[in-house]
Scaffold this motif. Structure first.
Motif, PDB file in Angstrom:
ATOM      1  N   GLY A 281     -23.368 -32.123  17.287  1.00  0.00           N
ATOM      2  CA  GLY A 281     -23.808 -33.518  17.279  1.00  0.00           C
ATOM      3  C   GLY A 281     -23.389 -34.274  16.037  1.00  0.00           C
ATOM      4  N   ASN A 282     -22.270 -33.862  15.442  1.00  0.00           N
ATOM      5  CA  ASN A 282     -21.872 -34.414  14.145  1.00  0.00           C
ATOM      6  C   ASN A 282     -20.625 -35.277  14.219  1.00  0.00           C
TER       7      ASN A 282
ATOM      8  N   ALA B  86     -23.830 -39.612  11.542  1.00  0.00           N
ATOM      9  CA  ALA B  86     -24.894 -38.716  11.067  1.00  0.00           C
ATOM     10  C   ALA B  86     -24.395 -37.280  11.062  1.00  0.00           C
TER      11      ALA B  86
ATOM     12  N   SER C 222     -31.488 -32.015  11.255  1.00  0.00           N
ATOM     13  CA  SER C 222     -32.911 -32.298  11.423  1.00  0.00           C
ATOM     14  C   SER C 222     -33.703 -31.275  10.612  1.00  0.00           C
TER      15      SER C 222
ATOM     16  N   TRP D 131     -31.543 -29.013  18.577  1.00  0.00           N
ATOM     17  CA  TRP D 131     -30.392 -29.008  19.492  1.00  0.00           C
ATOM     18  C   TRP D 131     -30.685 -28.121  20.703  1.00  0.00           C
TER      19      TRP D 131
ATOM     20  N   THR E  95     -30.306 -39.340  17.207  1.00  0.00           N
ATOM     21  CA  THR E  95     -29.240 -39.346  16.207  1.00  0.00           C
ATOM     22  C   THR E  95     -28.889 -40.787  15.885  1.00  0.00           C
TER      23      THR E  95
ATOM     24  N   GLU F 133     -34.374 -41.273  12.253  1.00  0.00           N
ATOM     25  CA  GLU F 133     -34.100 -39.967  12.843  1.00  0.00           C
ATOM     26  C   GLU F 133     -34.983 -39.692  14.055  1.00  0.00           C
TER      27      GLU F 133
ATOM     28  N   PRO G 271     -28.286 -33.147  13.934  1.00  0.00           N
ATOM     29  CA  PRO G 271     -29.225 -34.187  13.484  1.00  0.00           C
ATOM     30  C   PRO G 271     -30.532 -34.216  14.282  1.00  0.00           C
TER      31      PRO G 271
END
Lengths: 213, 349
Positions: free
Chosen positions: B148-149, B153, B157, B287, B213, B221, B284
Motif C-alpha cells: 500500500g505504499n 503515504a 500503521s 493490511w 491511507t 490515518e 499505512p
C-alpha cells in the motif's frame, strides 16, 4: 467521515451508560454498514445535560493527593505531572529522561497504577491519588530499596527511582514472579549503564526473601 | 509544549459543546502515552485538549452472548486481566507484546487504535504524507511500508492491536458533531442540541474500514474528522474462531515490531473453513491479506500450508529501497500466526 454521515443522537444521555451498549451491539453486528446507522434506542436523562468547564491556558488550581497528603498547586494545563512533582512539590525522585515516557525513569503510581509522570498532565490528576518513590524510603525503607542497595543495582543512579517503583509495582501484582517474568515485567524501564543484571537479582531477592509485603 | 485550554467532560453529551470544528484545534487526550510526547515536540499543537478519561460510559468491558464491548478509555492492562477477552487470544497476545507495564496501565484501547505513525520523518516534524512520500522513497525507509505504499503515504500503521481486532471482525463506534435536523424535539433546558450546530451524532463501522491511507496532507490515518472520537470497540463472539497474533521484534524491549500478523481461523473437522489474515507494521493501514486467507481456506493447518499462506501474503509486496528484509518477516509472521492460532508449534524463538 463528514458530519452528514453521523446519525444524530440525543444529548442528555444518562451518566451510567451514555448511548446504550445494547444499541451499539445491535448496530455493530454482522451487517454493520460503513455508513452511519440510524439509532433507535436513545437513553434520555431526567436532568438537563451539564456543560463542562474549560480552563487555561493560564495557570489553574489543581488538587490531588500526593503521597497521602492533599496538595493544591497552581499550574498551566500543559504542565506535566513530573514537572509539578519536581518543581512545585519538591519530590525529585521521579526523573526526566525521555520526553515520551520510553525510559520509565518518571514512573509513579497514579491511583495505584504505574504510569509515566512525563506523559501525564498534572491537570489530569485532579482529584486523583499520586504516589512517588519517596514513599518507599525513610528510616525503614521498602524491601525493594534495601535489595537495590544490597545488590548495588545502580551505577549512575538516574534510572534507579523509576526502576524501584517499577519493581515494587510489578511485585505487588506478581509476588511470586520468576526471573523470566521479572525480566519481561521490567521492559518498560531503561538503564544506560546496563545494571539490569543487578536490578533483576535485587527483585528476585525480594521475591525469595518473602519480604515482599 | 504550546499552551492550551483543557476540559474533562464527565458525559459523552458534554463533548458537543467542546469542539470547535477547526482541524487541529482540539486534541483528544486518552492515556497520553503518544499525544503528550507529540505535544512536547510540537508535532501536535492544539488550542484545546479534551480529556475523555473522565467519561464513565467510555470506560469498562462488558460481555454478552453477542460479543464483548470495550470502552475506548479502558486501559490495556485491564483488558489483559479481563476473563471476557480470553476468547480472543490474538488481542491479549498483541497487548502482551507491548512489553511495558507503564504503557499497558496508562495506555487505552482507543488511544492505541488512534496513535500516530511512528515514522521518524513524521516524528521529526516533516508531516504526513505530502512531499514526504518522495523523501521517504529516497531516504531511510528501512521501517516503512512494503504494501500500500505506491501513493504518498509510505509509513506503517502504528497500532499493535488493530490487526487482531480487524481479523476478529471488530467494529468501532464513533461520536462527533452531526449535521442535519435533530431527531428529537426542541432542545430542552438549554441543552446544546442544534442551537449551535454542535449536536452529537454517531456511526458504527467495521474497524477494517476505520483505517484509511491518506492521499493529501489534510487527510488523516483514520476516517475520523476533527472533533470525532472513538467511544467503543465491539468484538463479535464466535466460539469456533481460533486466533493469534505473532510479532517480529528486534529486541525484548517495548519497541514496535518490524512486522506482525494476526490470524482468525474457523477450523471445522480439521480443515480451515474461514480465515482472516491481517498484517501489521507493513502498510499505512492494517493490511488484510485475502490471498493468505484464500491459501489457507480448505486446508488443514500444517507447517506446509501455513508457509504457503505466508508466501501468498507477500507475493505482491512492493518493498522500498531499504526494507526488502520486511518481506521475509511479514511472511514468517503470517505463517507463525496461523500455526499459533491452530495451537501448533510456531518454531523460532
Amino acid at each position: 467521515m463528514n458530519r452528514d454521515q453521523l446519525a444524530r443522537i440525543a444529548v442528555g444521555d444518562d451518566e451510567r451508560g451514555g448511548v446504550s451498549r445494547r444499541a451499539f451491539i445491535k448496530g455493530s453486528g454482522a451487517a454493520a454498514a460503513a455508513t452511519a446507522i440510524a439509532q433507535g434506542a436513545i437513553v434520555m436523562a431526567d436532568e438537563a445535560p451539564t456543560s463542562t468547564a474549560v480552563v487555561g491556558p493560564e495557570a489553574t488550581a489543581i488538587t490531588m493527593t500526593v503521597n497521602g497528603r492533599q496538595r493544591t498547586v497552581s499550574a498551566e494545563p500543559r504542565a506535566t505531572l513530573l514537572e509539578v512533582l519536581r518543581t512545585q512539590l519538591d519530590l525529585t525522585g521521579a526523573k526526566p529522561v525521555s520526553s515520551d515516557g520510553s525510559s520509565g525513569a518518571s514512573t509513579v503510581w497514579l491511583d495505584e497504577k504505574p504510569v509515566s509522570a512525563s506523559t501525564t498532565l498534572a491537570i489530569e490528576c485532579e482529584g486523583k491519588s499520586v504516589r512517588t518513590v519517596e514513599t518507599l524510603g525513610g528510616v525503614k525503607p521498602d524491601p525493594v530499596v534495601s535489595a537495590f542497595a544490597a545488590h548495588d543495582a545502580m551505577q549512575c543512579g538516574f534510572c534507579t527511582p523509576g526502576f524501584v517503583v517499577a519493581v515494587r509495582a510489578f511485585l505487588d501484582k506478581n509476588p511470586t514472579a520468576s526471573e523470566d517474568e521479572i525480566r519481561a515485567g521490567l521492559n518498560g524501564n531503561l538503564c544506560r549503564c546496563g545494571t539490569y543484571a543487578n536490578v533483576i537479582a535485587a527483585a528476585l531477592d525480594v521475591v525469595k526473601g518473602g519480604s515482599n509485603g | 509544549m504550546k499552551a492550551f485550554e483543557y476540559a474533562a467532560p464527565r458525559r459523552e453529551s458534554e463533548l458537543a459543546g467542546l469542539f470547535s470544528g477547526r482541524p487541529g484545534a482540539t486534541a483528544v487526550l486518552a492515556g497520553g502515552t503518544d499525544l503528550v510526547g507529540l505535544m512536547k515536540k510540537m508535532i501536535v499543537a492544539p488550542d484545546r485538549v479534551v480529556n475523555i478519561k473522565e467519561i464513565a460510559s467510555l470506560y469498562g468491558i462488558s460481555a454478552d452472548s453477542a460479543g464483548v464491548t470495550v470502552g475506548a478509555v479502558t486501559r490495556l492492562d485491564e483488558m489483559l486481566d479481563s476473563a471476557d477477552l480470553d476468547a480472543f487470544p490474538a488481542v491479549k497476545q498483541a497487548i502482551r507484546g507491548i512489553n511495558s507495564m507503564q504503557l499497558q496501565s496508562q495506555g487505552t484501547i482507543g488511544g492505541e487504535l488512534c496513535q500516530r505513525p511512528r515514522c521518524w520523518y513524521f516524528r521529526n516534524g516533516c508531516g504526513l504524507p505530502t512531499e514526504l512520500g518522495r523523501m521517504v522513497e529516497r531516504g531511510d525507509n528501512r521501517y516503512h511500508a512494503i504494501f500500500g505504499n505506491r501513493g504518498p503515504a509510505k509509513y506503517v500503521s502504528a497500532s499493535r492491536i488493530a490487526p487482531a481486532l480487524v481479523a476478529l471482525g471488530a467494529s468501532v463506534r464513533i461520536v462527533g458533531p452531526a449535521s442535519g435536523e435533530a431527531v428529537e424535539g426542541p432542545p430542552k433546558n438549554g441543552a446544546p442540541v442544534a442551537q449551535d450546530g454542535n449536536a452529537l451524532g454517531e456511526a458504527i463501522m467495521p474497524l477494517a474500514d476505520f483505517f484509511v491511507t491518506p492521499r493529501a496532507p489534510h487527510q488523516g490515518e483514520t476516517v475520523l474528522d476533527p472533533d470525532q472520537i472513538v467511544t467503543h470497540i465491539h468484538i463479535p463472539r464466535d466460539e469456533q474462531i481460533a486466533s493469534a497474533t505473532y510479532e517480529v521484534r528486534q529486541s525484548e524491549g517495548p519497541e514496535y515490531p518490524l512486522a506482525a500478523a494476526a490470524a482468525a481461523l474457523r477450523i471445522e473437522a480439521g480443515v480451515v473453513t474461514e480465515a482472516r489474515i491481517v498484517l501489521g507494521q507493513v502498510a499505512p493501514v492494517p493490511w488484510v491479506s485475502e490471498a493468505a486467507a484464500a491459501a489457507i481456506v480448505g486446508q488443514a493447518v500444517t507447517p506446509e500450508s501455513a508457509r504457503a499462506a505466508g508466501e501468498a501474503a507477500v507475493a505482491r509486496a512492493t518493498p522500498l529501497s531499504q526494507n526488502r528484509y520486511k518481506v521475509q518477516l511479514a511472511r514468517v509472521s503470517v505463517e507463525r500466526a496461523i500455526l499459533q492460532a491452530a495451537g501448533l508449534e510456531t518454531g523460532g524463538f
